[in-house]
Scaffold this motif. Structure first.
Motif, PDB file in Angstrom:
ATOM      1  N   ASP A 194       0.751  -1.271   0.000  1.00  0.00           N
ATOM      2  CA  ASP A 194       0.000   0.000   0.000  1.00  0.00           C
ATOM      3  C   ASP A 194       0.784   1.326   0.000  1.00  0.00           C
ATOM      4  O   ASP A 194       0.258   2.298  -0.537  1.00  0.00           O
ATOM      5  CB  ASP A 194      -1.046   0.087   1.142  1.00  0.00           C
ATOM      6  CG  ASP A 194      -2.067  -1.042   1.100  1.00  0.00           C
ATOM      7  OD1 ASP A 194      -2.142  -1.741   0.054  1.00  0.00           O
ATOM      8  OD2 ASP A 194      -2.777  -1.242   2.097  1.00  0.00           O
ATOM      9  N   HIS A 253       0.842  -2.915  -7.117  1.00  0.00           N
ATOM     10  CA  HIS A 253      -0.220  -3.459  -6.259  1.00  0.00           C
ATOM     11  C   HIS A 253      -1.578  -3.184  -6.909  1.00  0.00           C
ATOM     12  O   HIS A 253      -2.207  -2.167  -6.630  1.00  0.00           O
ATOM     13  CB  HIS A 253      -0.087  -2.773  -4.897  1.00  0.00           C
ATOM     14  CG  HIS A 253      -0.874  -3.394  -3.787  1.00  0.00           C
ATOM     15  ND1 HIS A 253      -1.097  -4.749  -3.685  1.00  0.00           N
ATOM     16  CD2 HIS A 253      -1.479  -2.840  -2.692  1.00  0.00           C
ATOM     17  CE1 HIS A 253      -1.800  -4.991  -2.583  1.00  0.00           C
ATOM     18  NE2 HIS A 253      -2.059  -3.855  -1.985  1.00  0.00           N
ATOM     19  N   HIS A 257      -6.802  -0.634  -6.471  1.00  0.00           N
ATOM     20  CA  HIS A 257      -6.940  -1.231  -5.142  1.00  0.00           C
ATOM     21  C   HIS A 257      -8.418  -1.466  -4.814  1.00  0.00           C
ATOM     22  O   HIS A 257      -8.849  -1.393  -3.670  1.00  0.00           O
ATOM     23  CB  HIS A 257      -6.279  -0.360  -4.060  1.00  0.00           C
ATOM     24  CG  HIS A 257      -5.850  -1.139  -2.844  1.00  0.00           C
ATOM     25  ND1 HIS A 257      -6.628  -1.229  -1.715  1.00  0.00           N
ATOM     26  CD2 HIS A 257      -4.730  -1.871  -2.591  1.00  0.00           C
ATOM     27  CE1 HIS A 257      -5.985  -1.979  -0.811  1.00  0.00           C
ATOM     28  NE2 HIS A 257      -4.840  -2.377  -1.322  1.00  0.00           N
TER      29      HIS A 257
HETATM   30 ZN   LIG Z   1      -3.361  -3.493  -0.262  1.00  0.00          ZN
END
Ligand SMILES: [Zn+2]
Length: 529
Positions: A194, A253, A257
């Protein structure tokens, strides 16, 4: 072709829970089980129950207690185990004391004259070996763990329980010693999901403090950053990453998200458009920050479908990094989930998937099991795990560095260190477990032979060395190495499919998702104040 080893096995083990386990092991190893009476002649090893079965003293054997015959998980007891400091005990367990769960800790072995103890618990020996005329006979007091059809390899070989299967795997290694593969060098990284480059801190993450700790204790932290967050880059924070690439790196990532965004049921075009948007956003960050982000995907919440995995290499991704549990949870009906947890990386839909583990449970045993299997030692956390100032990373880094020489690096380098190898005279046989690998050349190797791993079709591989040598070879072709070629050999799958032309642009990210992400970031940042 690797030789297939036949193992004669007692028909007492012919019940569904054991059959399930044997079927999984046959898919992972060059072995074939032959039950009881079917034929003793060609077997290279025998697994039997002492007192119930006859066995030949001329072949390697493993004596086991009768199966528990329970499809239900038998009660496991936390047990202190001490391994002997003996070459028969494999790295990294040799000479180590640890606590692990055993199905049955009460029964122990009674020793014969020439028997060597390999592992003991408080009650006595639980794993032994003796040798007659160069033939080894192993004994284990540990019944095989029952495994029902819904379970997989990882359920019986992990940081919580592993010893019953370790004994079994070592027996198979002893039989097949001529063709056993060696592991790539030890390699490791921590991953924090994150954080972004909006400021020099993110929640409990303080990039400067991490650099200082990582330099002191020798480790590397990779940050899985969200492409949606790349609208802003704080230049001094980018500087920290650029100047400390030995300690810090970035990987990707997801995209927005959003919940399960890489596991949703998209059309082909939508999947491609999502990845194009993620890459464009990451390229924006790379340009502003003058940094390279590893093309390794950490899916948000570990959720990734096999269709998305199939797309990743086409868009330049080297690999994905997903825990075995998440990989299985989001692909429950896929047959490949049965064997998860054995190889250094899984090749799913031609995409290498590296494992990673959380910071809960028996982390040290998890790391030992991973090191035994030649897997990269990747532990993942969130910024909250650093609320005590990074102690947790320092502690696990000490443990990992205590295992031997460890390469701590970014996820591109770690992806390229996934391979298995073995020497056949002076020929080095190498099995790449990725699309591109960096082989540390064994000093005695005069030739290299590439074996295509399962999951990657036979294809040309390009071999290159730092002195400018480049050659394309097919699997099983011999390539002669000269002394000047140096110690590193780069092997890359040739003709990697190019990104298909996609006209569809991903729709702009909705206001709700942007707001949700901003609020999460604000929450993470405020949590520390
Ligand atoms: Zn995450």
């Amino acid at each position: 072709m690797t030789k297939l080893y036949h193992i004669q096995i007692s028909h007492y083990f012919k019940s569904p829970p054991e059959m399930e386990l044997f079927s999984i092991l046959e898919r992972l190893l060059p072995i074939k089980f032959i039950f009881g009476e079917q034929g003793l002649i060609e077997a290279e090893g025998a697994i039997f129950i002492e007192g119930r079965d006859k066995y030949s003293a001329n072949i390697y054997s493993l004596s086991l207690p009768p199966p528990t015959n329970s499809e239900h998980k038998s009660r496991q007891i936390e047990t202190l185990v001490e391994f002997a400091d003996d070459p028969e005990v494999p790295f990294p367990f040799r000479g180590r004391k640890l606590s692990t769960k055993l199905v049955k800790a009460g029964a122990v072995l009674s020793l014969q004259n020439n028997e060597k103890v390999l592992a003991t618990c408080e009650q006595g020996p639980i794993w032994t070996v003796y040798e007659i005329d160069d033939v080894k006979h192993y004994k284990s007091a540990l019944p095989l763990p029952p495994i029902s059809v819904e379970r997989n390899f990882n359920d019986v070989f992990n940081g919580e329980c592993f010893l019953e299967i370790l004994v079994f795997l070592q027996f198979i290694r002893a039989i097949s010693t001529d063709t056993v593969y060696e592991n790539a060098p030890l390699r490791a990284s921590f991953i924090i999901d994150d954080p972004n480059l909006h400021w020099s801190r993110y929640g409990f993450v303080d990039y400067r403090a991490i650099v200082a700790q990582a330099q002191k204790e020798n480790y590397h932290v990779s940050f899985a950053t969200i492409p949606l967050d790349t609208w802003f880059t704080h230049a001094p924070t980018a500087d920290i990453f650029r100047k400390n690439s030995q300690q810090l790196s970035l990987l990707i990532h997801g995209n927005n998200h959003a919940k399960e965004e890489l596991a949703l049921n998209y059309s082909d075009q939508m999947r491609k458009a999502l990845l194009i948007q993620a890459i464009k956003r990451i390229e924006r960050l790379e340009k502003k920050a003058n940094l390279r982000v590893c093309r390794v995907m950490v899916p948000p919440h570990g959720a990734c479908s096999n269709k998305m995995l199939a797309e990743l290499p086409k868009f330049g991704f080297e690999s994905a990094c997903i825990s075995t549990g998440s990989l299985r949870a989001h692909n429950q009906n896929e047959p490949w989930t049965k064997t998860l947890g054995f190889f250094p990386s899984e090749i799913i839909e031609s995409c290498p998937v590296l494992p990673r583990w959380g910071l809960t449970g028996n982390v040290e045993n998890t790391l030992l099991v991973a090191a035994y299997l030649g897997q990269p030692l990747i532990l993942r956390g969130h910024h909250q795990d650093l609320k005590n100032g990074g102690e947790v990373f320092n502690e696990y880094a000490k443990f990992i560095n205590g295992l031997g020489n460890v390469i701590w690096s970014n996820m591109t380098d770690l992806s390229r260190l996934n391979y298995l190898w073995r020497m056949e005279g002076t020929k080095c046989r190498v099995k790449p477990l990725g699309r591109s690998i960096s082989l540390v050349r064994p000093s005695e190797a005069t030739e290299v032979i590439i074996e295509s791993p399962n999951g990657i079709d036979d294809c040309e591989w390009q071999v290159a060395t730092v002195d400018g040598f480049v050659r394309k070879i097919m699997p099983n072709e011999h390539l002669v190495l000269s002394g000047e070629m140096g110690s590193k050999i780069f092997i890359e799958r040739h003709a990697v499919p190019q990104s298909p032309s996609v006209t569809a642009e991903n729709k702009p990210t909705g206001a709700t998702l942007i707001l949700r992400r901003l609020l999460t970031e604000v929450r993470d940042r405020l949590l520390v104040s």
